[in-house]
Write a protein that holds these residues in place. Structure first.
Motif, short mmCIF file in Angstrom:
data_model
loop_
_atom_site.label_atom_id
_atom_site.label_comp_id
_atom_site.label_asym_id
_atom_site.label_seq_id
_atom_site.Cartn_x
_atom_site.Cartn_y
_atom_site.Cartn_z
N UNK A 60 0.83 -1.21 0.00
CA UNK A 60 0.00 0.00 0.00
C UNK A 60 0.87 1.26 0.00
N UNK A 61 1.88 1.28 0.84
CA UNK A 61 2.76 2.44 0.91
C UNK A 61 3.51 2.67 -0.39
N UNK A 62 4.03 1.59 -0.98
CA UNK A 62 4.75 1.73 -2.24
C UNK A 62 3.83 2.18 -3.36
N UNK A 74 13.99 5.02 -3.04
CA UNK A 74 15.02 4.38 -2.23
C UNK A 74 14.31 3.68 -1.08
N UNK A 75 14.57 2.38 -0.92
CA UNK A 75 13.95 1.61 0.16
C UNK A 75 15.08 1.17 1.09
N UNK A 88 9.64 -10.02 -0.82
CA UNK A 88 10.32 -9.95 -2.12
C UNK A 88 9.34 -9.69 -3.24
N UNK A 89 8.21 -10.40 -3.22
CA UNK A 89 7.19 -10.22 -4.26
C UNK A 89 6.67 -8.79 -4.28
N UNK A 90 6.51 -8.19 -3.12
CA UNK A 90 6.05 -6.80 -3.03
C UNK A 90 7.06 -5.86 -3.67
N UNK A 91 8.34 -6.10 -3.41
CA UNK A 91 9.38 -5.25 -4.01
C UNK A 91 9.49 -5.47 -5.52
#
Length: 136
Positions: A60-62, A74-75, A88-91
């Motif tokens: 949600x944040x991304x 930048x994370x 990992x899937x979210x990234x």
């Protein structure tokens, strides 16, 4: 400096929203601890575990950050103790969405445990991972 200034992202831009939290992310404990924006970049500092319970919060944040179409996201993963395949899937999803408009997503400051997850999955070859929070 861990934030959006990393990797030459701020070049003359002014920081907006220092200390801002993305969305209403009160469940589970706040994974996204800090968001910093400049004219052309956004940095997120995460803390805790990125797993099945917390990855929806990160997604949600991304998505909110990606909607603004910054050149660089930048994370900072320095304070992430654990990441599973859902993290990992979210990234990967965020990387795909960011690439669609020509932006970049850069994980930075991975500890050994989190770096190992990227290496085992060979995602260290997909992401432009920075060892330190600022670029050389």
């Amino acid at each position: 400096v861990w934030g959006a200034r990393a990797c030459g992202a701020s070049r003359g831009g002014r920081t907006r929203g220092r200390g801002e939290r993305v969305g209403s992310m009160d469940q589970p404990p706040n994974l996204i601890r800090h968001v910093e924006r400049t004219e052309n970049a956004t940095a997120l500092r995460l803390a805790g575990d990125v797993d099945l319970n917390s990855s929806p919060q990160l997604r949600q944040g991304l998505r909110q950050v990606i909607a603004r179409r910054p050149d660089i996201i930048v994370v900072n993963l320095q304070s992430v103790a654990y990441m599973d395949s859902s993290g990992l899937a979210t990234l990967v999803e965020a990387l795909k969405r960011t690439s669609e408009y020509g932006g970049k997503l850069r994980p930075v400051a991975l500890n050994e445990r989190v770096r190992a997850v990227f290496e085992i999955s060979q995602l260290d070859k997909v992401f432009e991972i920075q060892r330190e929070t600022a670029c050389d």
